[in-house]
Design an enzyme around this catalytic site. Sequence first.
Site, PDB file in Angstrom:
ATOM      1  N   GLU A 121      47.578   8.452  33.394  1.00 44.99           N
ATOM      2  CA  GLU A 121      46.969   9.672  33.914  1.00 44.99           C
ATOM      3  C   GLU A 121      47.249  10.885  33.035  1.00 44.99           C
ATOM      4  OE1 GLU A 121      48.743  11.943  37.238  1.00 44.99           O
ATOM      5  OE2 GLU A 121      49.952  10.163  37.591  1.00 44.99           O
ATOM      6  N   ASP A 133      54.712   4.515  42.453  1.00 48.62           N
ATOM      7  CA  ASP A 133      54.514   5.573  41.461  1.00 48.62           C
ATOM      8  C   ASP A 133      55.789   6.406  41.443  1.00 48.62           C
ATOM      9  OD1 ASP A 133      53.790   7.725  39.898  1.00 48.62           O
ATOM     10  OD2 ASP A 133      51.872   8.067  40.891  1.00 48.62           O
ATOM     11  N   HIS A 153      42.738   5.985  37.401  1.00 46.89           N
ATOM     12  CA  HIS A 153      43.497   6.915  38.235  1.00 46.89           C
ATOM     13  C   HIS A 153      42.529   7.900  38.871  1.00 46.89           C
ATOM     14  CE1 HIS A 153      46.054  10.531  38.872  1.00 46.89           C
ATOM     15  NE2 HIS A 153      47.019   9.661  39.072  1.00 46.89           N
ATOM     16  N   GLU A 181      54.256   2.480  38.381  1.00 53.12           N
ATOM     17  CA  GLU A 181      53.512   3.505  37.648  1.00 53.12           C
ATOM     18  C   GLU A 181      54.413   4.655  37.229  1.00 53.12           C
ATOM     19  OE1 GLU A 181      49.976   6.771  38.627  1.00 53.12           O
ATOM     20  OE2 GLU A 181      50.025   4.871  39.715  1.00 53.12           O
TER      21      GLU A 181
END
Length: 380
Positions: free
Chosen positions: A260, A208, A309, A234
Amino acid sequence: MKIVDVATWAVKLRGEDVYLGAATREASDRPYYQRPPWRSLYSDRYETMIVRLTCDDGTVGWGECLAPVGPEVAQAIVDRLLAPVLLGADPRPVRPLWSRLSGLMRERGHLGGHQADALAAVDIALWDLAGKAAGLPVYALLGGAFRDPVPTYVSGLPVPDDAARAELARNWFAQGATHVKLHLGHGVERDLATYDAVAATGMRVAVDAHWAYDLSDALRLGRALDERGAWFLEAPLAPEDLEAHRELAAALITPVAVGEAMRHRYEFRQWLQTRALDLAQPDIGRTGITEAMAIAEVAAAFHVPVAPHHSVGLGVVLAAGLHVAAAIEAMPAFEFQPGPFPVANRILTAPLAGGPGSFPLPTAPGLGVDVDITALVEDQ
Protein backbone atom coordinates in the site's frame (compact mmCIF):
# COMPACT_ATOMS: atom_id res chain seq x y z
CA MET A 1 -13.18 13.61 -28.80
CA LYS A 2 -11.18 16.16 -26.80
CA ILE A 3 -10.97 17.09 -23.13
CA VAL A 4 -12.32 20.62 -22.66
CA ASP A 5 -12.61 20.89 -18.88
CA VAL A 6 -10.77 19.55 -15.82
CA ALA A 7 -12.53 20.02 -12.47
CA THR A 8 -11.31 18.90 -9.04
CA TRP A 9 -12.74 18.64 -5.55
CA ALA A 10 -10.93 18.24 -2.23
CA VAL A 11 -13.64 16.30 -0.40
CA LYS A 12 -14.07 16.05 3.39
CA LEU A 13 -17.16 14.15 4.54
CA ARG A 14 -18.30 13.16 8.00
CA GLY A 15 -19.09 9.56 8.87
CA GLU A 16 -21.03 8.14 11.78
CA ASP A 17 -18.96 4.99 12.35
CA VAL A 18 -15.98 4.49 14.64
CA TYR A 19 -13.66 3.38 11.84
CA LEU A 20 -11.69 6.62 11.88
CA GLY A 21 -11.10 6.44 15.62
CA ALA A 22 -12.65 9.82 16.36
CA ALA A 23 -13.93 8.55 19.68
CA THR A 24 -10.40 7.85 20.89
CA ARG A 25 -8.55 10.91 19.63
CA GLU A 26 -7.23 13.41 22.13
CA ALA A 27 -8.76 16.84 22.19
CA SER A 28 -6.83 19.12 19.84
CA ASP A 29 -7.28 22.04 17.51
CA ARG A 30 -5.15 20.33 14.88
CA PRO A 31 -6.97 19.02 11.82
CA TYR A 32 -5.19 15.66 11.94
CA TYR A 33 -4.03 13.33 14.67
CA GLN A 34 -2.15 10.09 15.31
CA ARG A 35 -3.44 6.78 16.66
CA PRO A 36 -0.56 5.03 18.49
CA PRO A 37 1.08 2.64 17.89
CA TRP A 38 0.51 3.62 14.26
CA ARG A 39 2.63 6.57 13.11
CA SER A 40 0.56 7.97 10.25
CA LEU A 41 -1.75 10.96 10.41
CA TYR A 42 -5.52 10.41 10.43
CA SER A 43 -8.56 12.63 10.00
CA ASP A 44 -11.96 12.66 11.69
CA ARG A 45 -13.48 12.91 8.22
CA TYR A 46 -13.36 10.91 5.03
CA GLU A 47 -11.02 12.95 2.87
CA THR A 48 -10.36 12.32 -0.80
CA MET A 49 -9.70 14.10 -4.09
CA ILE A 50 -12.11 13.77 -7.00
CA VAL A 51 -11.38 14.64 -10.64
CA ARG A 52 -13.90 15.18 -13.44
CA LEU A 53 -12.76 15.29 -17.07
CA THR A 54 -15.33 16.64 -19.53
CA CYS A 55 -15.06 16.18 -23.30
CA ASP A 56 -16.35 18.29 -26.15
CA ASP A 57 -19.12 15.78 -26.86
CA GLY A 58 -20.35 16.02 -23.26
CA THR A 59 -18.88 12.72 -22.07
CA VAL A 60 -17.63 12.86 -18.47
CA GLY A 61 -14.96 10.74 -16.82
CA TRP A 62 -14.57 10.46 -13.05
CA GLY A 63 -11.37 9.80 -11.12
CA GLU A 64 -10.32 9.66 -7.48
CA CYS A 65 -7.08 9.20 -5.59
CA LEU A 66 -6.42 7.98 -2.08
CA ALA A 67 -5.90 11.23 -0.15
CA PRO A 68 -6.97 10.53 3.45
CA VAL A 69 -5.24 13.71 4.67
CA GLY A 70 -4.43 16.88 2.77
CA PRO A 71 -6.42 16.24 -0.43
CA GLU A 72 -5.71 19.84 -1.40
CA VAL A 73 -2.13 18.81 -2.22
CA ALA A 74 -3.10 16.32 -4.93
CA GLN A 75 -5.78 18.75 -6.10
CA ALA A 76 -3.18 21.49 -6.64
CA ILE A 77 -1.00 19.11 -8.65
CA VAL A 78 -3.88 18.28 -10.99
CA ASP A 79 -4.94 21.91 -11.32
CA ARG A 80 -1.49 23.41 -11.84
CA LEU A 81 0.55 20.67 -13.52
CA LEU A 82 -1.68 18.06 -15.17
CA ALA A 83 -4.74 19.98 -16.32
CA PRO A 84 -2.89 22.22 -18.83
CA VAL A 85 -1.59 19.12 -20.61
CA LEU A 86 -4.96 17.34 -20.51
CA LEU A 87 -6.92 20.19 -22.07
CA GLY A 88 -7.34 19.53 -25.78
CA ALA A 89 -6.10 15.94 -25.53
CA ASP A 90 -7.96 12.89 -26.82
CA PRO A 91 -8.60 10.79 -23.67
CA ARG A 92 -8.86 7.43 -25.43
CA PRO A 93 -5.14 6.56 -25.80
CA VAL A 94 -4.79 6.23 -22.02
CA ARG A 95 -1.34 4.67 -21.82
CA PRO A 96 0.39 7.25 -24.06
CA LEU A 97 -1.26 10.00 -22.04
CA TRP A 98 -0.12 8.34 -18.79
CA SER A 99 3.43 8.25 -20.14
CA ARG A 100 3.31 11.92 -21.05
CA LEU A 101 1.79 12.99 -17.74
CA SER A 102 4.10 10.85 -15.60
CA GLY A 103 7.14 12.43 -17.26
CA LEU A 104 6.16 16.01 -16.48
CA MET A 105 7.94 15.97 -13.13
CA ARG A 106 10.74 13.53 -14.04
CA GLU A 107 13.66 13.73 -11.57
CA ARG A 108 11.25 15.51 -9.17
CA GLY A 109 9.47 12.53 -7.63
CA HIS A 110 7.44 11.93 -10.78
CA LEU A 111 6.37 8.37 -9.89
CA GLY A 112 5.96 8.78 -6.12
CA GLY A 113 4.22 10.66 -3.36
CA HIS A 114 1.50 13.19 -4.01
CA GLN A 115 2.51 13.46 -7.67
CA ALA A 116 1.63 9.79 -8.18
CA ASP A 117 -1.60 10.19 -6.21
CA ALA A 118 -2.72 13.04 -8.45
CA LEU A 119 -1.81 11.08 -11.57
CA ALA A 120 -3.76 8.08 -10.24
CA ALA A 121 -6.96 10.12 -10.07
CA VAL A 122 -6.49 11.44 -13.61
CA ASP A 123 -5.62 7.98 -14.92
CA ILE A 124 -8.81 6.51 -13.46
CA ALA A 125 -10.85 9.29 -15.08
CA LEU A 126 -9.16 8.61 -18.44
CA TRP A 127 -10.06 4.91 -18.25
CA ASP A 128 -13.63 5.89 -17.40
CA LEU A 129 -13.76 8.05 -20.52
CA ALA A 130 -12.12 5.38 -22.68
CA GLY A 131 -14.68 2.83 -21.55
CA LYS A 132 -17.58 5.16 -22.24
CA ALA A 133 -16.19 6.01 -25.68
CA ALA A 134 -15.89 2.29 -26.51
CA GLY A 135 -19.22 1.39 -24.92
CA LEU A 136 -17.45 -1.14 -22.65
CA PRO A 137 -16.79 -1.50 -18.93
CA VAL A 138 -13.19 -0.84 -17.94
CA TYR A 139 -12.46 -4.47 -17.08
CA ALA A 140 -13.27 -5.39 -20.70
CA LEU A 141 -10.73 -2.83 -21.93
CA LEU A 142 -8.19 -4.43 -19.58
CA GLY A 143 -8.63 -7.77 -21.34
CA GLY A 144 -11.67 -9.19 -19.60
CA ALA A 145 -12.75 -10.38 -16.17
CA PHE A 146 -11.33 -13.52 -14.56
CA ARG A 147 -14.15 -13.40 -12.02
CA ASP A 148 -17.57 -11.94 -11.37
CA PRO A 149 -18.40 -11.36 -8.60
CA VAL A 150 -15.12 -10.19 -7.06
CA PRO A 151 -14.43 -11.99 -3.73
CA THR A 152 -13.74 -9.73 -0.77
CA TYR A 153 -12.54 -9.86 2.81
CA VAL A 154 -13.66 -7.73 5.75
CA SER A 155 -11.02 -5.20 6.79
CA GLY A 156 -11.00 -4.43 10.48
CA LEU A 157 -13.18 -5.14 13.50
CA PRO A 158 -13.30 -1.66 15.09
CA VAL A 159 -14.70 -2.52 18.50
CA PRO A 160 -12.93 -2.14 21.85
CA ASP A 161 -12.12 -5.68 23.04
CA ASP A 162 -11.55 -9.22 21.80
CA ALA A 163 -14.93 -10.55 22.90
CA ALA A 164 -16.67 -7.80 20.91
CA ARG A 165 -14.37 -8.44 17.93
CA ALA A 166 -15.26 -12.12 17.96
CA GLU A 167 -18.96 -11.28 18.08
CA LEU A 168 -18.60 -8.84 15.19
CA ALA A 169 -16.71 -11.49 13.21
CA ARG A 170 -19.56 -13.94 13.79
CA ASN A 171 -21.99 -11.33 12.49
CA TRP A 172 -19.94 -10.87 9.32
CA PHE A 173 -19.68 -14.63 8.89
CA ALA A 174 -23.47 -14.87 9.07
CA GLN A 175 -23.65 -12.28 6.26
CA GLY A 176 -21.45 -14.32 3.95
CA ALA A 177 -17.93 -13.17 4.82
CA THR A 178 -15.34 -15.92 5.28
CA HIS A 179 -12.13 -13.88 5.63
CA VAL A 180 -11.19 -10.97 7.90
CA LYS A 181 -8.12 -8.81 8.39
CA LEU A 182 -7.28 -7.51 11.86
CA HIS A 183 -5.65 -4.10 12.27
CA LEU A 184 -3.12 -4.76 15.02
CA GLY A 185 0.47 -3.93 15.98
CA HIS A 186 -0.23 -3.60 19.71
CA GLY A 187 2.43 -6.08 20.89
CA VAL A 188 3.00 -9.72 20.03
CA GLU A 189 1.08 -11.28 22.91
CA ARG A 190 -1.85 -8.91 22.63
CA ASP A 191 -2.03 -9.38 18.86
CA LEU A 192 -2.03 -13.16 19.23
CA ALA A 193 -4.79 -13.02 21.82
CA THR A 194 -6.94 -11.01 19.42
CA TYR A 195 -6.11 -13.38 16.58
CA ASP A 196 -7.11 -16.43 18.63
CA ALA A 197 -10.41 -14.88 19.72
CA VAL A 198 -11.40 -14.07 16.14
CA ALA A 199 -10.07 -17.27 14.56
CA ALA A 200 -12.24 -19.27 16.97
CA THR A 201 -15.29 -18.00 15.06
CA GLY A 202 -14.29 -20.02 11.99
CA MET A 203 -13.18 -17.01 9.93
CA ARG A 204 -9.89 -17.16 8.01
CA VAL A 205 -7.78 -14.44 9.64
CA ALA A 206 -5.04 -12.13 8.36
CA VAL A 207 -3.06 -9.63 10.44
CA ASP A 208 -2.12 -6.08 9.45
CA ALA A 209 0.64 -4.92 11.80
CA HIS A 210 0.81 -1.38 10.36
CA TRP A 211 4.63 -1.37 10.27
CA ALA A 212 4.75 -1.50 14.08
CA TYR A 213 7.42 -4.18 14.66
CA ASP A 214 11.15 -4.64 14.38
CA LEU A 215 12.46 -7.82 12.80
CA SER A 216 12.81 -9.72 16.09
CA ASP A 217 9.20 -9.19 17.17
CA ALA A 218 7.90 -9.67 13.64
CA LEU A 219 9.59 -13.08 13.59
CA ARG A 220 8.01 -13.96 16.94
CA LEU A 221 4.59 -12.91 15.71
CA GLY A 222 5.01 -14.54 12.32
CA ARG A 223 6.15 -17.90 13.71
CA ALA A 224 3.17 -17.96 16.06
CA LEU A 225 0.92 -17.17 13.11
CA ASP A 226 2.56 -20.04 11.20
CA GLU A 227 1.44 -22.41 13.95
CA ARG A 228 -2.09 -21.02 13.69
CA GLY A 229 -2.36 -21.20 9.89
CA ALA A 230 -2.85 -17.44 9.40
CA TRP A 231 -3.92 -16.19 6.00
CA PHE A 232 -1.23 -13.48 5.65
CA LEU A 233 0.83 -10.97 7.66
CA GLU A 234 0.62 -7.46 6.22
CA ALA A 235 3.01 -4.53 6.72
CA PRO A 236 4.95 -6.10 9.60
CA LEU A 237 8.03 -3.84 9.40
CA ALA A 238 9.00 -0.31 8.42
CA PRO A 239 7.90 0.14 4.79
CA GLU A 240 11.37 1.21 3.65
CA ASP A 241 13.13 -1.86 5.13
CA LEU A 242 13.24 -4.20 2.14
CA GLU A 243 16.04 -6.39 3.51
CA ALA A 244 14.27 -7.10 6.80
CA HIS A 245 11.11 -8.03 4.90
CA ARG A 246 13.21 -10.40 2.77
CA GLU A 247 14.57 -12.09 5.89
CA LEU A 248 11.11 -12.31 7.40
CA ALA A 249 9.48 -13.72 4.27
CA ALA A 250 12.22 -16.36 3.98
CA ALA A 251 11.71 -17.43 7.59
CA LEU A 252 7.90 -17.73 7.60
CA ILE A 253 5.26 -19.98 6.12
CA THR A 254 2.63 -17.26 6.53
CA PRO A 255 2.71 -15.05 3.40
CA VAL A 256 4.13 -11.57 3.95
CA ALA A 257 1.93 -8.94 2.28
CA VAL A 258 3.26 -5.53 1.24
CA GLY A 259 2.28 -2.79 -1.17
CA GLU A 260 0.00 0.00 0.00
CA ALA A 261 2.97 2.35 0.47
CA MET A 262 4.24 1.72 -3.08
CA ARG A 263 3.09 3.46 -6.22
CA HIS A 264 4.79 1.95 -9.26
CA ARG A 265 6.11 -1.21 -10.90
CA TYR A 266 9.75 -0.34 -10.33
CA GLU A 267 9.34 -0.41 -6.54
CA PHE A 268 7.47 -3.69 -6.71
CA ARG A 269 10.05 -5.20 -9.06
CA GLN A 270 12.81 -4.70 -6.50
CA TRP A 271 10.77 -6.31 -3.73
CA LEU A 272 9.74 -9.18 -5.98
CA GLN A 273 13.26 -9.83 -7.23
CA THR A 274 14.55 -10.12 -3.66
CA ARG A 275 11.58 -12.25 -2.54
CA ALA A 276 10.67 -9.70 0.13
CA LEU A 277 6.92 -10.20 -0.31
CA ASP A 278 4.56 -13.08 -0.97
CA LEU A 279 1.38 -11.11 -1.65
CA ALA A 280 1.40 -7.79 -3.54
CA GLN A 281 -1.06 -5.10 -2.42
CA PRO A 282 -1.09 -2.07 -4.71
CA ASP A 283 -3.78 0.47 -3.85
CA ILE A 284 -5.53 1.67 -7.03
CA GLY A 285 -6.06 5.06 -5.40
CA ARG A 286 -2.27 5.47 -5.32
CA THR A 287 -1.26 3.68 -8.53
CA GLY A 288 -4.16 4.35 -10.86
CA ILE A 289 -5.37 1.66 -13.24
CA THR A 290 -2.54 1.80 -15.78
CA GLU A 291 0.22 1.30 -13.23
CA ALA A 292 -1.78 -1.25 -11.21
CA MET A 293 -2.02 -3.49 -14.24
CA ALA A 294 1.72 -3.06 -14.88
CA ILE A 295 2.41 -4.04 -11.27
CA ALA A 296 0.19 -7.11 -11.67
CA GLU A 297 2.16 -8.22 -14.73
CA VAL A 298 5.48 -7.83 -12.92
CA ALA A 299 4.08 -9.81 -9.97
CA ALA A 300 2.84 -12.51 -12.34
CA ALA A 301 6.37 -12.95 -13.69
CA PHE A 302 7.38 -13.95 -10.14
CA HIS A 303 4.25 -16.05 -9.55
CA VAL A 304 3.13 -13.72 -6.75
CA PRO A 305 -0.63 -13.10 -6.34
CA VAL A 306 -2.04 -9.59 -6.18
CA ALA A 307 -4.76 -8.58 -3.71
CA PRO A 308 -5.47 -4.88 -4.27
CA HIS A 309 -5.41 -2.79 -1.13
CA HIS A 310 -8.40 -0.51 -0.58
CA SER A 311 -8.38 2.09 2.14
CA VAL A 312 -10.78 4.94 2.91
CA GLY A 313 -11.38 5.92 -0.71
CA LEU A 314 -14.92 6.63 -1.83
CA GLY A 315 -17.11 5.28 -4.61
CA VAL A 316 -15.05 6.16 -7.68
CA VAL A 317 -11.82 4.55 -6.54
CA LEU A 318 -13.78 1.60 -5.14
CA ALA A 319 -15.25 0.97 -8.58
CA ALA A 320 -11.81 1.31 -10.17
CA GLY A 321 -10.40 -1.22 -7.71
CA LEU A 322 -13.11 -3.72 -8.56
CA HIS A 323 -12.40 -3.48 -12.29
CA VAL A 324 -8.69 -4.07 -11.68
CA ALA A 325 -9.32 -6.90 -9.23
CA ALA A 326 -11.51 -8.63 -11.81
CA ALA A 327 -8.86 -8.31 -14.53
CA ILE A 328 -5.94 -9.82 -12.56
CA GLU A 329 -5.57 -13.58 -12.93
CA ALA A 330 -4.03 -14.43 -9.53
CA MET A 331 -6.22 -12.30 -7.27
CA PRO A 332 -7.36 -14.00 -4.03
CA ALA A 333 -9.60 -11.22 -2.63
CA PHE A 334 -10.30 -7.49 -2.67
CA GLU A 335 -10.39 -5.45 0.54
CA PHE A 336 -13.87 -4.49 1.78
CA GLN A 337 -14.00 -1.57 4.23
CA PRO A 338 -17.28 -1.72 6.16
CA GLY A 339 -16.94 1.69 7.79
CA PRO A 340 -16.18 3.77 4.69
CA PHE A 341 -18.56 1.83 2.41
CA PRO A 342 -21.76 3.80 3.18
CA VAL A 343 -19.84 7.06 2.82
CA ALA A 344 -18.30 5.80 -0.43
CA ASN A 345 -21.77 5.23 -1.84
CA ARG A 346 -23.02 8.59 -0.61
CA ILE A 347 -21.19 10.45 -3.37
CA LEU A 348 -22.63 8.25 -6.14
CA THR A 349 -25.92 8.83 -7.95
CA ALA A 350 -26.58 5.08 -7.66
CA PRO A 351 -24.84 3.00 -4.98
CA LEU A 352 -22.48 0.13 -5.67
CA ALA A 353 -23.95 -3.21 -4.68
CA GLY A 354 -21.95 -5.68 -2.65
CA GLY A 355 -20.77 -6.38 0.80
CA PRO A 356 -18.67 -8.52 3.07
CA GLY A 357 -18.35 -11.58 0.83
CA SER A 358 -18.18 -10.25 -2.73
CA PHE A 359 -18.98 -7.41 -5.15
CA PRO A 360 -20.71 -7.86 -8.50
CA LEU A 361 -18.92 -6.03 -11.27
CA PRO A 362 -20.39 -2.78 -12.58
CA THR A 363 -21.66 -3.46 -16.10
CA ALA A 364 -22.20 0.03 -17.55
CA PRO A 365 -19.54 1.50 -19.84
CA GLY A 366 -16.47 2.94 -18.14
CA LEU A 367 -16.29 2.56 -14.38
CA GLY A 368 -20.07 2.13 -14.19
CA VAL A 369 -20.56 4.86 -11.60
CA ASP A 370 -21.60 8.50 -11.67
CA VAL A 371 -20.97 11.17 -9.03
CA ASP A 372 -23.48 13.42 -7.32
CA ILE A 373 -21.61 16.73 -7.26
CA THR A 374 -23.81 18.11 -4.50
CA ALA A 375 -22.63 15.31 -2.21
CA LEU A 376 -18.99 16.33 -2.64
CA VAL A 377 -19.44 19.52 -0.64
CA GLU A 378 -21.80 18.44 2.13
CA ASP A 379 -20.50 18.47 5.73
CA GLN A 380 -17.41 20.46 4.76
